[in-house]
Design a protein around this motif. Structure first.
Motif, PDB file in Angstrom:
ATOM      1  N   ALA A   1      -5.745  -3.197  -7.822  1.00 41.85           N
ATOM      2  CA  ALA A   1      -5.482  -4.393  -8.630  1.00 41.85           C
ATOM      3  C   ALA A   1      -5.622  -4.097 -10.113  1.00 41.85           C
ATOM      4  N   VAL A   2      -6.676  -3.359 -10.485  1.00 38.21           N
ATOM      5  CA  VAL A   2      -6.879  -3.033 -11.905  1.00 38.21           C
ATOM      6  C   VAL A   2      -5.739  -2.134 -12.405  1.00 38.21           C
ATOM      7  N   ALA A   3      -5.306  -1.172 -11.586  1.00 36.11           N
ATOM      8  CA  ALA A   3      -4.235  -0.265 -11.997  1.00 36.11           C
ATOM      9  C   ALA A   3      -2.937  -1.023 -12.253  1.00 36.11           C
ATOM     10  N   ILE A   4      -2.615  -1.973 -11.370  1.00 41.64           N
ATOM     11  CA  ILE A   4      -1.382  -2.740 -11.565  1.00 41.64           C
ATOM     12  C   ILE A   4      -1.444  -3.554 -12.851  1.00 41.64           C
ATOM     13  N   GLU A   5      -2.614  -4.106 -13.154  1.00 36.83           N
ATOM     14  CA  GLU A   5      -2.748  -4.935 -14.349  1.00 36.83           C
ATOM     15  C   GLU A   5      -2.768  -4.105 -15.635  1.00 36.83           C
ATOM     16  N   TYR A   6      -3.393  -2.916 -15.595  1.00 38.56           N
ATOM     17  CA  TYR A   6      -3.628  -2.161 -16.828  1.00 38.56           C
ATOM     18  C   TYR A   6      -2.594  -1.082 -17.103  1.00 38.56           C
ATOM     19  N   ARG A   7      -1.767  -0.747 -16.117  1.00 36.83           N
ATOM     20  CA  ARG A   7      -0.828   0.357 -16.311  1.00 36.83           C
ATOM     21  C   ARG A   7       0.075   0.146 -17.529  1.00 36.83           C
ATOM     22  N   GLY A   8       0.514  -1.057 -17.738  1.00 37.85           N
ATOM     23  CA  GLY A   8       1.438  -1.346 -18.835  1.00 37.85           C
ATOM     24  C   GLY A   8       0.765  -1.645 -20.156  1.00 37.85           C
ATOM     25  N   LYS A   9      -0.565  -1.537 -20.206  1.00 34.79           N
ATOM     26  CA  LYS A   9      -1.291  -1.859 -21.450  1.00 34.79           C
ATOM     27  C   LYS A   9      -1.344  -0.687 -22.417  1.00 34.79           C
ATOM     28  N   GLY A  10      -0.908   0.512 -21.992  1.00 37.08           N
ATOM     29  CA  GLY A  10      -0.891   1.672 -22.869  1.00 37.08           C
ATOM     30  C   GLY A  10       0.504   2.278 -22.899  1.00 37.08           C
ATOM     31  N   ALA A  11       0.808   3.054 -23.947  1.00 38.54           N
ATOM     32  CA  ALA A  11       2.161   3.588 -24.109  1.00 38.54           C
ATOM     33  C   ALA A  11       2.243   5.084 -23.875  1.00 38.54           C
TER      34      ALA A  11
ATOM     35  N   LEU B   1       0.834  -1.197   0.000  1.00 38.36           N
ATOM     36  CA  LEU B   1       0.000   0.000   0.000  1.00 38.36           C
ATOM     37  C   LEU B   1       0.874   1.256   0.000  1.00 38.36           C
ATOM     38  N   GLY B   2       1.949   1.226   0.769  1.00 34.00           N
ATOM     39  CA  GLY B   2       2.830   2.387   0.826  1.00 34.00           C
ATOM     40  C   GLY B   2       3.518   2.666  -0.497  1.00 34.00           C
ATOM     41  N   VAL B   3       3.965   1.610  -1.184  1.00 35.20           N
ATOM     42  CA  VAL B   3       4.598   1.812  -2.494  1.00 35.20           C
ATOM     43  C   VAL B   3       3.600   2.436  -3.468  1.00 35.20           C
ATOM     44  N   GLY B   4       2.347   1.996  -3.398  1.00 37.53           N
ATOM     45  CA  GLY B   4       1.315   2.595  -4.252  1.00 37.53           C
ATOM     46  C   GLY B   4       1.188   4.089  -4.000  1.00 37.53           C
ATOM     47  N   MET B   5       1.201   4.486  -2.726  1.00 37.69           N
ATOM     48  CA  MET B   5       1.103   5.918  -2.407  1.00 37.69           C
ATOM     49  C   MET B   5       2.369   6.664  -2.819  1.00 37.69           C
ATOM     50  N   HIS B   6       3.525   6.040  -2.640  1.00 32.25           N
ATOM     51  CA  HIS B   6       4.780   6.699  -3.030  1.00 32.25           C
ATOM     52  C   HIS B   6       4.826   6.966  -4.534  1.00 32.25           C
TER      53      HIS B   6
ATOM     54  N   ARG C   1       8.356   2.396 -12.470  1.00 35.53           N
ATOM     55  CA  ARG C   1       8.358   0.983 -12.857  1.00 35.53           C
ATOM     56  C   ARG C   1       9.262   0.163 -11.935  1.00 35.53           C
ATOM     57  N   VAL C   2      10.358   0.782 -11.479  1.00 41.66           N
ATOM     58  CA  VAL C   2      11.202   0.091 -10.489  1.00 41.66           C
ATOM     59  C   VAL C   2      10.400  -0.192  -9.221  1.00 41.66           C
ATOM     60  N   MET C   3       9.660   0.816  -8.768  1.00 41.43           N
ATOM     61  CA  MET C   3       8.826   0.620  -7.578  1.00 41.43           C
ATOM     62  C   MET C   3       7.801  -0.489  -7.797  1.00 41.43           C
ATOM     63  N   LEU C   4       7.136  -0.425  -8.944  1.00 37.46           N
ATOM     64  CA  LEU C   4       6.081  -1.407  -9.218  1.00 37.46           C
ATOM     65  C   LEU C   4       6.653  -2.818  -9.316  1.00 37.46           C
ATOM     66  N   ASN C   5       7.840  -2.940  -9.917  1.00 39.88           N
ATOM     67  CA  ASN C   5       8.452  -4.267 -10.039  1.00 39.88           C
ATOM     68  C   ASN C   5       8.944  -4.807  -8.699  1.00 39.88           C
TER      69      ASN C   5
ATOM     70  N   ALA D   1      -4.729   6.091  -9.876  1.00 36.94           N
ATOM     71  CA  ALA D   1      -5.679   5.081  -9.392  1.00 36.94           C
ATOM     72  C   ALA D   1      -5.010   4.160  -8.371  1.00 36.94           C
ATOM     73  N   LEU D   2      -3.773   3.760  -8.661  1.00 33.41           N
ATOM     74  CA  LEU D   2      -3.043   2.895  -7.726  1.00 33.41           C
ATOM     75  C   LEU D   2      -2.760   3.620  -6.413  1.00 33.41           C
ATOM     76  N   GLY D   3      -2.314   4.878  -6.505  1.00 32.64           N
ATOM     77  CA  GLY D   3      -1.980   5.617  -5.287  1.00 32.64           C
ATOM     78  C   GLY D   3      -3.199   5.930  -4.446  1.00 32.64           C
TER      79      GLY D   3
END
Length: 345
Positions: free
Chosen positions: A98-108, A27-32, A44-48, A119-121
């Motif tokens: 959950a949706v943000a983590i899945e869909y973030r990489g679907k657009g450029a 949760l904290g990484v999402g807010m950061h 992307r480093v944070m998300l990974n 949305a994630l934060g």
């Protein structure tokens, strides 16, 4: 003595502490990701860093809720019906995450990614605040009558303790995530996390200190002061470790702070599982809110075999993905093509 209800009260406390320990940095990484980064590669480093483990961490929340439902049905019914609005917001926040983590990489496009970062934060922020408010209220009390029903309108739960608990979990998650990012990343993200931990943790942890002391002064015992003392020593050790650049020790200190601080809260509240602010006679306790011995006995046998498997599986997951993540590990962004081609394409 109510042996089995007491065992399950301790088990549920362990599940909630485990949830805050593991999901707290998610949760904290999402807010950061909203305010602690300067570019997409850092985000992307944070998300990974949480990618392989975030969904497994949420199992602890589901297990805590399910165990409460089965072991203490009156506690579950009163708590969830009284806190219907904030818990619905928590559910929506978790869905957005959950949706943000899945869909973030679907657009450029930068606009697409930034929208899902928000949305994630915000989903992480709402979830952390709502869970903190619910936990604070179950240790300080709700306006419930002799039947465990809410007295008052749909916002009868909203008081200073709810806000204090919400801020406490939000602040803890931010600090815990900074310690986690310092431990799991390299480069600028690691440096930013260490700087945040040193500069802001004394302020961010004030609400959780206030929550611990509030419960201690309401229902605390003499021996629970010892738990608080250990928590204080741990968090001071964590701060000095972070200042010295010892990320492993800083993360361990924050974890010990949570373990003993939260333990003091549950131990102070015991034997109440949900106090009534209307009258002490209406308090729900481990005795009058629990299931029968047969149900608790079956649950104990199942848990004796199931919980070790969960611990082993999650430990193995963290071991496999134990290496640090750096910006050099992040591949270039690319457009994800649809799996089903249209006639024009």
């Amino acid at each position: 003595m109510d042996t089995l209800p007491t065992i399950w009260f301790v088990a549920i406390a362990v599940l909630w502490i485990g949830y805050l320990l593991l999901e707290g940095f998610d949760l904290g990484v999402g807010m950061h990701m909203i305010f602690s980064t300067k570019n997409n590669v850092q985000r992307r480093v944070m998300l990974n860093s949480i990618g392989p483990v975030w969904d497994g961490n949420e199992v602890w929340l589901i297990t805590a809720g399910a165990a409460t439902f089965a072991a203490f049905p009156f506690w579950y019914a009163s708590l969830f019906s009284t806190l219907y609005i904030p818990l619905t917001l928590v559910l929506l926040g978790l869905i957005f995450r959950a949706v943000a983590i899945e869909y973030r990489g679907k657009g450029a496009t930068a606009r697409w990614r930034r929208a899902w970062d928000l949305a994630l934060g915000l989903g992480s922020l709402v979830s952390a605040f709502g869970i903190g408010a619910a936990l604070a209220l179950t240790t300080t009390g709700l306006p419930i009558n002799e039947n465990g029903d809410r007295v008052g309108g749909p916002f009868a739960w909203l008081n200073g303790y709810a806000i204090l608990g919400g801020l406490a979990v939000v602040g803890f998650c931010l600090v815990h995530a900074a310690a986690f990012l310092g431990l799991k990343t390299e480069g600028s993200v690691r440096e930013n996390a260490r700087r945040f931990l040193v500069r802001w943790s004394p302020i961010a942890l004030l609400p959780i200190v206030g929550w611990v002391l509030a419960v201690q002064f309401i229902n605390g015992k003499t021996w629970t002061w010892a738990l608080i003392l250990v928590a204080v020593v741990a968090v001071v050790w964590a701060w000095f470790s972070a200042r010295a650049g010892r990320e492993g020790r800083a993360f361990t200190g924050i974890a010990v702070f949570l373990l003993f601080g939260a333990s003091s809260i549950f131990a102070s509240a015991f034997p109440n599982v949900l106090p009534s602010t209307l009258s002490p006679e209406f308090n729900l306790t481990v005795s009058n809110a629990s299931s029968g011995d047969y149900t608790l006995g079956v649950m104990t046998v199942v848990a004796a075999f199931g919980l070790p498997l969960v611990f082993l599986y999650q430990g193995w997951t963290y071991w496999v993905f134990r290496k640090r993540v750096s910006e050099t590990h992040i591949p270039d962004a690319h457009v994800v093509r649809a799996a089903v081609l249209t006639r024009e394409s």
